[in-house]
Design a protein around this motif. Sequence first.
Motif, PDB file in Angstrom:
ATOM      1  N   ARG A  10     -18.167  37.678  -8.488  1.00 61.52           N
ATOM      2  CA  ARG A  10     -18.843  38.940  -8.742  1.00 61.52           C
ATOM      3  C   ARG A  10     -19.081  39.736  -7.467  1.00 61.52           C
ATOM      4  NH1 ARG A  10     -23.968  39.191 -11.586  1.00 61.52           N
ATOM      5  NH2 ARG A  10     -24.625  37.675 -10.027  1.00 61.52           N
ATOM      6  N   ASN A  11     -19.443  39.049  -6.399  1.00 57.88           N
ATOM      7  CA  ASN A  11     -19.769  39.753  -5.159  1.00 57.88           C
ATOM      8  C   ASN A  11     -19.703  38.795  -3.975  1.00 57.88           C
ATOM      9  OD1 ASN A  11     -22.266  38.301  -5.189  1.00 57.88           O
ATOM     10  ND2 ASN A  11     -23.073  39.812  -6.623  1.00 57.88           N
ATOM     11  N   HIS A  12     -19.915  39.354  -2.794  1.00 56.10           N
ATOM     12  CA  HIS A  12     -19.891  38.541  -1.570  1.00 56.10           C
ATOM     13  C   HIS A  12     -20.946  37.437  -1.616  1.00 56.10           C
ATOM     14  CE1 HIS A  12     -17.945  42.314  -0.328  1.00 56.10           C
ATOM     15  NE2 HIS A  12     -17.312  41.594   0.567  1.00 56.10           N
ATOM     16  N   ASP A  13     -22.076  37.734  -2.236  1.00 55.49           N
ATOM     17  CA  ASP A  13     -23.165  36.765  -2.234  1.00 55.49           C
ATOM     18  C   ASP A  13     -22.815  35.501  -3.013  1.00 55.49           C
ATOM     19  OD1 ASP A  13     -25.967  36.486  -1.272  1.00 55.49           O
ATOM     20  OD2 ASP A  13     -26.306  36.042  -3.383  1.00 55.49           O
ATOM     21  N   ASP A  14     -22.078  35.654  -4.125  1.00 51.72           N
ATOM     22  CA  ASP A  14     -21.644  34.471  -4.870  1.00 51.72           C
ATOM     23  C   ASP A  14     -20.862  33.521  -3.971  1.00 51.72           C
ATOM     24  OD1 ASP A  14     -22.761  35.622  -7.068  1.00 51.72           O
ATOM     25  OD2 ASP A  14     -20.889  35.981  -8.141  1.00 51.72           O
ATOM     26  N   VAL A  15     -19.973  34.088  -3.176  1.00 46.74           N
ATOM     27  CA  VAL A  15     -19.125  33.279  -2.298  1.00 46.74           C
ATOM     28  C   VAL A  15     -19.968  32.615  -1.206  1.00 46.74           C
ATOM     29  CG1 VAL A  15     -17.171  33.320  -0.717  1.00 46.74           C
ATOM     30  CG2 VAL A  15     -17.142  34.756  -2.768  1.00 46.74           C
ATOM     31  N   LEU A  16     -20.835  33.398  -0.560  1.00 46.27           N
ATOM     32  CA  LEU A  16     -21.657  32.857   0.524  1.00 46.27           C
ATOM     33  C   LEU A  16     -22.615  31.787   0.011  1.00 46.27           C
ATOM     34  CD1 LEU A  16     -22.448  36.172   2.424  1.00 46.27           C
ATOM     35  CD2 LEU A  16     -20.972  34.312   3.222  1.00 46.27           C
ATOM     36  N   GLU A  17     -23.169  32.001  -1.158  1.00 50.65           N
ATOM     37  CA  GLU A  17     -24.079  31.017  -1.751  1.00 50.65           C
ATOM     38  C   GLU A  17     -23.343  29.703  -2.021  1.00 50.65           C
ATOM     39  OE1 GLU A  17     -27.606  29.476  -3.096  1.00 50.65           O
ATOM     40  OE2 GLU A  17     -27.430  31.597  -2.538  1.00 50.65           O
ATOM     41  N   GLN A  18     -22.140  29.801  -2.510  1.00 50.50           N
ATOM     42  CA  GLN A  18     -21.356  28.597  -2.800  1.00 50.50           C
ATOM     43  C   GLN A  18     -21.000  27.851  -1.512  1.00 50.50           C
ATOM     44  OE1 GLN A  18     -20.861  27.490  -5.742  1.00 50.50           O
ATOM     45  NE2 GLN A  18     -19.205  25.983  -5.599  1.00 50.50           N
ATOM     46  N   ILE A  19     -20.618  28.574  -0.487  1.00 56.20           N
ATOM     47  CA  ILE A  19     -20.276  27.937   0.786  1.00 56.20           C
ATOM     48  C   ILE A  19     -21.499  27.290   1.405  1.00 56.20           C
ATOM     49  CG2 ILE A  19     -19.465  28.354   3.143  1.00 56.20           C
ATOM     50  CD1 ILE A  19     -17.709  30.593   1.960  1.00 56.20           C
ATOM     51  N   ALA A  20     -22.626  28.021   1.397  1.00 57.23           N
ATOM     52  CA  ALA A  20     -23.855  27.462   1.958  1.00 57.23           C
ATOM     53  C   ALA A  20     -24.277  26.214   1.200  1.00 57.23           C
ATOM     54  CB  ALA A  20     -24.965  28.507   1.935  1.00 57.23           C
ATOM     55  N   GLY A  21     -24.107  26.229  -0.125  1.00 53.39           N
ATOM     56  CA  GLY A  21     -24.452  25.050  -0.909  1.00 53.39           C
ATOM     57  C   GLY A  21     -23.614  23.844  -0.540  1.00 53.39           C
ATOM     58  N   ALA A  22     -22.382  24.097  -0.154  1.00 55.39           N
ATOM     59  CA  ALA A  22     -21.503  23.005   0.255  1.00 55.39           C
ATOM     60  C   ALA A  22     -21.918  22.403   1.593  1.00 55.39           C
ATOM     61  CB  ALA A  22     -20.055  23.497   0.334  1.00 55.39           C
ATOM     62  N   LEU A  23     -22.778  23.120   2.329  1.00 55.93           N
ATOM     63  CA  LEU A  23     -23.266  22.604   3.606  1.00 55.93           C
ATOM     64  C   LEU A  23     -24.419  21.624   3.440  1.00 55.93           C
ATOM     65  CD1 LEU A  23     -23.248  25.877   5.749  1.00 55.93           C
ATOM     66  CD2 LEU A  23     -21.761  23.896   6.050  1.00 55.93           C
ATOM     67  N   ASP A  24     -25.048  21.628   2.269  1.00 55.67           N
ATOM     68  CA  ASP A  24     -26.144  20.701   2.027  1.00 55.67           C
ATOM     69  C   ASP A  24     -25.666  19.261   2.135  1.00 55.67           C
ATOM     70  OD1 ASP A  24     -28.278  22.444   1.479  1.00 55.67           O
ATOM     71  OD2 ASP A  24     -27.674  22.671  -0.616  1.00 55.67           O
ATOM     72  N   ILE A  25     -26.538  18.396   2.636  1.00 58.58           N
ATOM     73  CA  ILE A  25     -26.252  16.979   2.475  1.00 58.58           C
ATOM     74  C   ILE A  25     -26.359  16.671   0.990  1.00 58.58           C
ATOM     75  CG2 ILE A  25     -27.016  16.348   4.785  1.00 58.58           C
ATOM     76  CD1 ILE A  25     -29.652  15.381   3.583  1.00 58.58           C
ATOM     77  N   THR A  26     -25.667  15.643   0.532  1.00 59.48           N
ATOM     78  CA  THR A  26     -25.658  15.325  -0.894  1.00 59.48           C
ATOM     79  C   THR A  26     -27.012  14.752  -1.323  1.00 59.48           C
ATOM     80  OG1 THR A  26     -24.901  13.054  -0.561  1.00 59.48           O
ATOM     81  CG2 THR A  26     -23.204  14.776  -0.728  1.00 59.48           C
ATOM     82  N   ASP A  27     -27.235  14.741  -2.640  1.00 61.65           N
ATOM     83  CA  ASP A  27     -28.461  14.133  -3.157  1.00 61.65           C
ATOM     84  C   ASP A  27     -28.548  12.667  -2.730  1.00 61.65           C
ATOM     85  OD1 ASP A  27     -29.152  16.505  -4.352  1.00 61.65           O
ATOM     86  OD2 ASP A  27     -28.524  15.906  -6.373  1.00 61.65           O
ATOM     87  N   ALA A  28     -27.411  12.000  -2.733  1.00 57.53           N
ATOM     88  CA  ALA A  28     -27.401  10.587  -2.344  1.00 57.53           C
ATOM     89  C   ALA A  28     -27.782  10.422  -0.875  1.00 57.53           C
ATOM     90  CB  ALA A  28     -26.027   9.978  -2.606  1.00 57.53           C
ATOM     91  N   GLN A  29     -27.264  11.314  -0.017  1.00 58.52           N
ATOM     92  CA  GLN A  29     -27.618  11.262   1.401  1.00 58.52           C
ATOM     93  C   GLN A  29     -29.098  11.554   1.609  1.00 58.52           C
ATOM     94  OE1 GLN A  29     -24.714  14.154   2.722  1.00 58.52           O
ATOM     95  NE2 GLN A  29     -23.443  12.582   3.673  1.00 58.52           N
ATOM     96  N   TYR A  30     -29.580  12.535   0.888  1.00 63.48           N
ATOM     97  CA  TYR A  30     -31.004  12.886   0.984  1.00 63.48           C
ATOM     98  C   TYR A  30     -31.875  11.710   0.564  1.00 63.48           C
ATOM     99  CZ  TYR A  30     -35.471  15.089   0.000  1.00 63.48           C
ATOM    100  OH  TYR A  30     -36.817  15.374  -0.022  1.00 63.48           O
ATOM    101  N   GLU A  31     -31.561  11.139  -0.605  1.00 68.21           N
ATOM    102  CA  GLU A  31     -32.361  10.036  -1.122  1.00 68.21           C
ATOM    103  C   GLU A  31     -32.297   8.816  -0.211  1.00 68.21           C
ATOM    104  OE1 GLU A  31     -30.758   9.588  -4.988  1.00 68.21           O
ATOM    105  OE2 GLU A  31     -31.621  11.473  -5.743  1.00 68.21           O
ATOM    106  N   LEU A  32     -31.126   8.591   0.396  1.00 66.46           N
ATOM    107  CA  LEU A  32     -30.998   7.471   1.326  1.00 66.46           C
ATOM    108  C   LEU A  32     -31.865   7.695   2.555  1.00 66.46           C
ATOM    109  CD1 LEU A  32     -29.628   4.826   2.160  1.00 66.46           C
ATOM    110  CD2 LEU A  32     -27.780   6.201   3.169  1.00 66.46           C
TER     111      LEU A  32
END
Length: 414
Positions: A10-32
């Motif tokens: 839809r817009n630039h923000d959709d793309v940036l949000e998706q890329i930024a989300g991919a930078l998160d550590i995973t739930d498993a990494q967080y929980e560990l």
Amino acid sequence: MKRPEQQAFRNHDDVLEQIAGALDITDAQYELAVSRYKSIGDWLDRKSSTLALYSPEISPQGSFLLGTVIRPLSDADEFDLDLVCRVNASKSDFTQSALKAAVGREIIAYAAAKSFSEDPEDKRRCWTLTYQGDVNFHMDILPALPDADRYQTKMLLEGYVSLATSDALSGDALAITDDKDDNYNVLTEDWPVSNPFGFAAWFRERMSVRLFEAKASYRDREMVTASVEDVPDYKVRTPLQRAIQLLKRHRDTMFGDDEDRPISIIITTLSAHAYRNEDSVAEALKTILTTMDAYIDPEGSDARVPNPVDPSEDFADKWADTPRKEEQFWRWLRAARTDFGAYLNASRYDEMPDVLRKRLGERLVEGALAGLVSAALSAPAIAKSGSTISDDRLEEASSRIKSTGNVTKPWACE
């Protein structure tokens, strides 16, 4: 490069949000990571601990606490988790060196009991534990004592009355250990000070409007019964946090392991100052990159980046002695403005300039774009907040930062 399969963007923000989300550590990494620091807290607080008398508390600080942690550049690299070990004693009980040694003895015993492959490392201010396995990370554990009274007196004497009288911003200040300090081996009240939890409360307030909105959206989307306030901070990300994650990754790929690269606390502080509760990552990036340098204070021939909860502390204090550090910051800011600007100003949002792909990481960008779905991101606009920090929001921010729930008494990671 055109991506015909991604016409649903839809817009630039959709793309940036998706890329930024991919930078998160995973739930498993967080929980560990959480389980590991809780384990250390349990060890320090066990009945046979030599520190049990002082009710030691393990608490996260830094990017893990702020919600701006990002994955390493490669799976082989480590991510770091900064912790505080707060020993509820006084400076009449310990010298800095004695406290460092007391905490160190327990950490060494913990590592031996858990059969660590590497011995804990004694560093300038902290002890470092390295974990190896499916997830590689290390913990920097900083010994500290509560020091609010002295910190607030210091703020008052320096003329920062609002900080001195705000329990939210200065009521959880710490005295810390530093083996380079002149009083390291001396029984004295004069210790180095730090205030990571006050900084976290300030940072949280800077994004409070969008944080509430993100939690409300999460609650509705996940159909949970909890109130908005009870949704854990780590479950959501605001545009400020996402923008900082993107800027840090851009910095990482631009400079690699260069020891003079811009440090995260400077990027984080300037970004939080500049942020005006924009409701999208794209708009947050525009505002931050346009105005963040306005919050660098000139002082004579030197530039300063004051700690917002201790303005006498300069996060850019090494710039004067190592001019290349300041040069690298300005080089990075120019590049970030150019690289993100080329994308944000492009008419097509389903194409990303090669230079930004490189700076964010080709594989990361490709993976994020491939996984982007066409569902609209739910982020209803609400009135923007000004930059004034209200006492009630600070108290709420502070209480959230200090939320507890188990024997190790972590401050924020619920």
